[in-house]
Design a protein around this motif. Structure first.
Motif, PDB file in Angstrom:
ATOM      1  N   MET A  40      -2.785   3.244  -3.173  1.00 11.16           N
ATOM      2  CA  MET A  40      -3.015   3.668  -1.794  1.00 11.16           C
ATOM      3  C   MET A  40      -3.235   2.432  -0.932  1.00 11.16           C
ATOM      4  SD  MET A  40      -5.812   6.374  -0.275  1.00 11.16           S
ATOM      5  CE  MET A  40      -7.227   5.451  -0.902  1.00 11.16           C
TER       6      MET A  40
ATOM      7  N   ILE B 229      -0.518   7.289   0.941  1.00 12.97           N
ATOM      8  CA  ILE B 229      -0.676   7.672  -0.459  1.00 12.97           C
ATOM      9  C   ILE B 229       0.506   8.535  -0.891  1.00 12.97           C
ATOM     10  CG2 ILE B 229      -2.029   9.754   0.058  1.00 12.97           C
ATOM     11  CD1 ILE B 229      -3.759   9.006  -2.431  1.00 12.97           C
TER      12      ILE B 229
ATOM     13  N   THR C 236      -9.237  10.688  -1.600  1.00 14.72           N
ATOM     14  CA  THR C 236      -7.981  10.113  -1.112  1.00 14.72           C
ATOM     15  C   THR C 236      -8.080   9.623   0.325  1.00 14.72           C
ATOM     16  OG1 THR C 236      -7.089  12.252  -0.324  1.00 14.72           O
ATOM     17  CG2 THR C 236      -6.665  11.657  -2.621  1.00 14.72           C
TER      18      THR C 236
END
Length: 257
Positions: A1, A103, A87
Motif C-alpha cells: 500500500m 491499495i 487498510t
C-alpha cells in the motif's frame, strides 16, 4: 500500500466546476463519479467515516457504467471487515491534512477481500482520507475487474485534486443534511429487510436490530432510542430468539447469504 501527503492545489478546473454546479442538488451522489472520470476512471465510489471509536457512517456511494452494488458492499463491510480494517491506517499526520492511499486486492486482508472485493468485482482502490480525532473520513474510488489498473498519472491527478475534493464533499454532506439522514435511511432499509425476513418481530425489536445492522453498538442503540442498555439487550435477545441466532455476526449472515 502506497501513501502520500498532499499539499498541491487542485488543477482540474473542469471537474471542479462540474461538482460545484452540483452542490446542494439531489443528484450529486449519482453524478459525482461521472465528473471525475478524467481524473480517476473508477467504476464505483463510497464516502464514509469509520473507526473503532465511532459509529461507521456511509454518506454517499454509487457506480458508473456497472450495476450499483455499493449498498451491498457496505453491508458486507459492516459484517466483519470493518472491525479490524487497517487498510485506511495512516502515519500520524496533522489534523486536517489529506492523504492519498493506494491499495490492490492482493494487499487486502483475506476476510475483507472475500466478503467485499471478490463478490462485487473490485480489484483496486484509491482513497483520499482525512485523519480525525477518533476516526477516518474517506473518499474511496474502486477499479473493477473489467477496467485497466490505475496509472501513476491517475494517482498524480487525484493527488492534485484531493484537498479541494475533501472540502467539496464535506460541504455537500452538510448542505444535504446527510450527517443524520444517512443513518435514518439505513435504519428504514434494515427495518424493511427484517420485517420481510420475519414478520413476528415487534417494532422495538426491529428498531434495535436495524440499528445493529447499520454498525451501531448496543450503547449507541440505547442513546439513539432513549432506552437503557439493559432494555436494548432484552429486545436484542428476544429478536435473536425469533430469528434463531445468538450473535451479531449471525444477524449479518442472514442477509449475506
Amino acid at each position: 500500500m502506497r501513501q502520500w501527503n498532499l499539499h498541491s492545489p487542485a488543477t482540474h478546473v473542469q471537474a471542479l466546476d462540474g461538482l460545484i454546479g452540483l452542490m446542494g442538488q439531489k443528484d450529486f451522489e449519482a453524478q459525482f463519479l461521472s465528473h471525475l472520470q478524467d481524473v480517476v476512471p473508477a467504476a464505483s465510489y463510497s464516502i464514509y467515516r469509520t473507526g473503532r471509536q465511532c459509529v461507521p457512517t456511509r454518506f454517499m456511494s454509487a457506480s458508473w457504467g456497472v450495476r450499483d452494488t455499493t449498498q451491498a458492499c457496505w453491508n458486507a463491510y459492516l459484517s466483519g471487515p470493518q472491525k479490524s480494517d487497517q487498510t485506511l491506517a495512516a502515519p500520524v499526520i496533522e489534523s486536517g491534512n489529506a492523504m492519498l492511499c493506494h491499495i490492490t486486492d492482493k494487499e487486502i486482508p483475506a476476510q475483507h477481500k472475500a466478503l467485499v472485493y471478490e463478490p462485487h468485482g473490485m480489484k483496486e482502490r484509491l482513497s483520499v482520507i482525512q485523519q480525525e480525532a477518533a476516526s477516518v473520513f474517506a473518499i474511496n474510488f474502486y477499479r473493477h475487474v473489467h477496467q485497466r489498473p490505475f496509472t501513476d498519472a491517475h494517482l498524480s491527478d487525484l493527488a492534485s485534486l484531493a484537498p479541494v475534493l475533501l472540502t467539496l464533499v464535506q460541504k455537500q454532506i452538510a448542505l444535504s443534511g446527510l450527517q443524520t439522514a444517512v443513518s435514518v435511511r439505513d435504519v428504514h432499509h434494515w427495518v424493511d429487510k427484517l420485517r420481510t425476513l420475519n414478520s413476528t418481530l415487534t417494532d422495538r425489536e426491529l428498531e434495535v436490530c436495524a440499528r445493529l445492522l447499520t454498525g451501531m453498538t448496543q450503547d449507541g442503540v440505547a442513546v439513539d432510542l432513549g432506552l437503557s442498555l439493559a432494555t436494548v439487550k432484552t429486545y436484542r435477545n428476544r429478536a435473536f430468539a425469533r430469528l434463531g441466532i445468538h450473535f451479531k455476526n449471525q444477524l449479518f449472515s442472514l442477509f449475506l447469504h
